[in-house]
Design an enzyme around this catalytic site. Structure first.
Site, mmCIF file in Angstrom:
data_model
loop_
_atom_site.group_PDB
_atom_site.id
_atom_site.type_symbol
_atom_site.label_atom_id
_atom_site.label_comp_id
_atom_site.label_asym_id
_atom_site.label_seq_id
_atom_site.Cartn_x
_atom_site.Cartn_y
_atom_site.Cartn_z
ATOM 1 N N LYS A 469 0.843 -1.200 0.000
ATOM 2 C CA LYS A 469 0.000 0.000 0.000
ATOM 3 C C LYS A 469 0.878 1.250 0.000
ATOM 4 C CE LYS A 469 -0.400 -0.133 5.051
ATOM 5 N NZ LYS A 469 -1.302 -0.139 6.203
ATOM 6 N N ARG A 563 -9.778 0.846 15.086
ATOM 7 C CA ARG A 563 -9.624 1.555 13.818
ATOM 8 C C ARG A 563 -10.701 1.054 12.857
ATOM 9 N NH1 ARG A 563 -3.816 1.565 10.863
ATOM 10 N NH2 ARG A 563 -4.342 -0.638 10.570
ATOM 11 N N TYR A 689 13.081 32.897 1.250
ATOM 12 C CA TYR A 689 11.891 33.685 1.555
ATOM 13 C C TYR A 689 11.945 34.278 2.955
ATOM 14 C CZ TYR A 689 9.605 31.856 -2.642
ATOM 15 O OH TYR A 689 9.271 31.549 -3.940
ATOM 16 N N MET A 738 9.444 25.342 -2.585
ATOM 17 C CA MET A 738 8.642 24.294 -3.217
ATOM 18 C C MET A 738 9.508 23.333 -4.026
ATOM 19 S SD MET A 738 5.461 24.612 -5.921
ATOM 20 C CE MET A 738 4.388 25.417 -4.738
#
Length: 794
Positions: A469, A563, A689, A738
């Site tokens: 997964k 869960r 930044y 980013m």
């Protein structure tokens, strides 16, 4: 050799259908091609090779060496007491037919690299046979030796051991005339009583050699001298050796000779010095050695699986080309079923000692047996033999000609095998998907090591489900699932149906369980032969409504994690539904231990197991059969063997993370990028930044192309995170952007284009998790899909 003649070597019992010439041996049914002269050796080990005899027969194999009697009147069978020992005896007999000089290499680390580099240097003068990849085990060595042919002039073979008694068998097969000892490290320490015992065991390889090349300035050198006495040829950075060595500014100085290289790490320089000294001892001219060094610099000693253009995959072995290496690459291809169309791009194979007609006729037969769909030949020699290959083959006089007339590639597996002279890396670059320079390397050898570590914990009859997964924990779901299918995992687990459908469409045929099937997705289960986790009465009812033939299901029992799962109050109505719907097949019943890695929560785990066993028995009494019982995740496999039951579920442990601290696991992934630009800043300048990076003194800053969009979180900014450049950890400076990150590299010898390690051995994923206050799972799964994955096999 005729199959019947093998009886003389083994003294086994012979069942002969039709005596034929045999020339190829395999202990792995997955690599069998059905070639008439092929022999399958069924070995009893961690997995019993006899379980795969039916598979070998289906492939058309007619020759078998076995320990258990098999009844098949159409097969040649040699029944022996020990299949592995017989295989080793066959290899030993084959080796003794050739009187060529043989270099035997052992040590804790660097064996494969030294073997490859010695072979490259010696190929300037000799026709060399070498062991492929790291074939240095009790099985790998005989496989290597059986490739020796009468036209070979010199052999180079490596030998690896993990416990006492093994090296004697390898020595008797290899019978080296020259030895190379790389080093003594910590690998396999647990198989020996002491370092001295391990050293003595390794040196057994050199029992009958004339000389052994070894580094002198090491703590174990005195013991080597005492054991080997006059056989040892020492080199070292100290004085008084047969070869006094110095490493200075791109030069390896050995006595009166100087050899140029660009290597800087001590490991590379040590490995290369071993190779040079060995070649000098054999009598290779220094000019020939230098030409060989020029060939090996920067060459990756590994296969690389990469994503390519138009839905293709590329198996890149573009720097290495020989007959054995080609067989290894095509065998390796068998573990990747993502694409059915298979193309081989192959350059001229040089320095084989065979005529072109003999060589390429054998290659053509190999390609047919491996079901290669298309051959693209590059070079005048393979082009001149075009008539022996299928009509859909294409040929080019040179790499340049190929690039100028580039054919179409679409949804196929492409194997690239090339002699270095042809520079087929240019072809690989054309075929690769473009990316921004940041790459996640996933090591299949480390995945295999970790998988086997966990397999060793469970009984033979216990099944193994492996979780893939979350894109196989960030590593790449298609590639890892294909690897696991090839490694014969019993089942795969995914979170959602779309993951399972993707696997089915890309060659995965083993059972798949969906851990969290959406309530509207059940109609897909029958179409793709999927198994569903059912965790609530509403879930069960919707499955019955949406399917005419319900899928196999695994019932999730909530024993305290809260869960997903059936609570105790829901068990009676669940049982009633099962009785009312006998067509529903309960394949499994399971639970999940919430705290199996924590000794402080052992009482809670024991209580979970108690509730689970009672609930399982209650359901079994009602339905009248025994579904697969499973509960253990990775840490529970280690700490709770009494709860292994019928199946276990391996997850993050496959990728090298063991919360228990009791396993010998390897890191499987390395996130790397490179330096885009270097800036020289003055005191008072700011970086990034909001000017968060303050420069307090004249500094050097490197910009690297990775940012939070790639999964390198903003939390690593302002010096919290560190990356490895050269051998030094360098802190971030300013905020993480980013797409980019700035690193303070003041005082570090770094150039634009240099490699930067975000995580790997150092810094490790565990360290990144500690710096950012999270867990390793999150670091690994956060790596963005825009980061290219490369899958390597050393």
């Amino acid at each position: 050799m005729l199959f019947s003649e093998l009886q003389k070597i083994s003294t086994g019992q012979l069942q002969l259908h039709k005596d034929i010439e045999v020339s190829k041996y395999s202990t792995d049914s997955r690599t069998l091609s059905g070639y008439q002269g092929e022999v399958f050796i069924a070995i009893k080990g961690k997995r019993n090779g006899h379980d795969y005899i039916k598979s070998a027969l289906k492939k058309g194999v007619k020759n078998f060496i076995v320990q258990d009697e098999i009844l098949n009147e159409n097969a040649n069978v040699l029944l022996v007491e020990d299949s592995l020992a017989t295989f080793q005896n066959i290899a030993r007999d084959h080796r003794e037919k050739f009187q060529l000089p043989v270099i035997g290499i052992t040590g804790s680390n660097g064996k494969t690299t030294v073997k490859e580099w010695i072979s490259t240097l010696l190929s300037e003068k000799f026709f060399v046979i070498k062991s492929p990849k790291s074939y240095n085990s009790q099985i790998g060595v005989p496989l290597s030796l059986l490739e020796i042919r009468k036209n070979h002039e010199l052999g180079v073979f490596e030998a690896g051991i993990s416990q006492t008694g093994e090296m004697k068998k390898l020595q008797e097969m290899i019978k080296p005339t020259i030895g190379v000892f790389t080093n003594l490290g910590q690998a396999h320490d647990d198989g020996f009583a002491s370092k001295s015992q391990k050293l003595a065991e390794k040196l057994v390889l050199f029992k009958s050699v004339d000389k052994v090349i070894c580094r002198s300035d090491q703590p174990y050198s005195k013991e080597i001298r005492e054991i080997l006495v006059e056989k040892v040829i020492f080199w070292g950075l100290d004085e008084g050796n047969q070869y006094d060595v110095s490493w200075v500014d791109g030069l390896i100085e050995i006595g009166e000779y100087q050899f140029q290289c660009d290597f800087t790490s001590e490991t590379q320089l040590e490995n290369l010095t071993h190779a040079i000294v060995t070649c000098l001892e054999i009598g290779l001219d220094p000019k020939q050695i230098q030409r060989g060094i020029n060939l090996i610099e920067g060459v990756p000693m590994r296969l690389e699986l990469k994503s390519g253009i138009n839905g293709c995959y590329i198996l890149d072995d573009s720097y290495n080309n020989d007959e054995i290496g080609l067989k290894v690459a095509l065998d390796y291809l068998e573990s990747h079923k993502q694409k059915t169309k298979r193309t081989l791009i192959l350059s001229d194979i040089l320095h084989t000692g065979r005529s072109d007609e003999e060589l390429y006729t054998l290659i053509a037969e190999l390609l047919r047996s491996k079901h290669i769909s298309r051959l693209i030949g590059v070079g005048p020699r393979i082009r001149s033999m075009r008539d022996v290959f299928p009509q859909n083959s294409h040929f080019f006089e040179s790499t340049e000609n190929f690039l100028q007339n580039f054919p179409d590639f679409q949804d196929e597996m492409i194997v690239v095998k090339g002699a270095r002279d042809f520079a087929l890396e240019r072809v690989v670059q054309r075929l690769e998907e473009k990316n921004h320079g940041t790459v996640l390397e996933v090591n299949f050898e480390s995945l295999r090591h970790n998988l086997n570590q966990y397999r060793d914990l469970i009984r033979t009859e216990t099944k193994l489900m492996v979780m893939v997964k979350a894109n196989a924990y960030g590593s790449g779901i298609l590639e890892v699932a294909n690897f696991l299918q090839h490694q014969r995992a019993d089942m795969l687990g995914v979170a959602y149906v779309d993951e399972a459908i993707q696997l089915r469409k890309n060659g995965i045929s083993i059972p798949i369980m969906i851990m969290n099937p959406h309530i509207t997705s059940f109609e897909q289960f029958e179409r793709y032969d999927l198994q569903a986790e059912i965790f609530s009465l509403r879930h069960f009812d919707r499955m019955l409504k949406d399917t005419q033939n319900p899928p196999k299901i695994h019932l999730k029992i909530d024993t305290g994690m809260h869960r997903l799962g059936f609570t105790q109050t829901e068990i009676p109505p669940l049982i009633q539904r099962l009785k009312n719907n006998p067509k529903v097949q309960v394949e499994g019943i399971f639970t999940h231990f919430s705290s199996s890695d924590s000794s402080q929560e052992d009482d809670f785990t024991i209580e979970q197991a108690r509730v689970f066993k009672l609930t399982y028995d209650q359901i079994v009494d009602a339905i009248g059969y025994n579904p697969v019982k499973h509960a253990c995740n990775s840490p529970a496999m280690v700490r709770w063997p009494e709860y292994h039951f019928d199946m276990v579920r391996l997850g993050i442990g496959l990728h090298g993370f063991d919360p228990t601290g009791l396993m010998d696991l390897r890191s499987t992934s390395r996130l790397i990028t490179n330096v885009s630009q270097i800036q020289h800043l003055k005191e008072g300048d700011t970086v990034g930044y909001l000017r968060k990076g303050k420069v307090k003194k004249n500094s050097k800053v490197a910009v690297i192309p990775i940012g939070y969009e790639d999964g390198y979180s903003r939390v690593f900014g302002s010096g919290i995170g560190q990356v490895l450049i050269g051998n030094k950890l360098c802190p971030t400076i300013g905020s993480i952007c980013m797409d980019m990150t700035m690193i303070d590299v003041t005082g570090v010898d770094v150039r634009e284009g240099d490699e930067v390690v975000i995580f790997g051995e150092k810094p490790s994923i565990k360290e990144l998790a500690e710096w950012s206050g999270t867990i390793p799972y999150e670091i690994l799964t956060n790596v963005s899909n825009r980061v290219k994955r490369i899958f390597i096999s050393e």
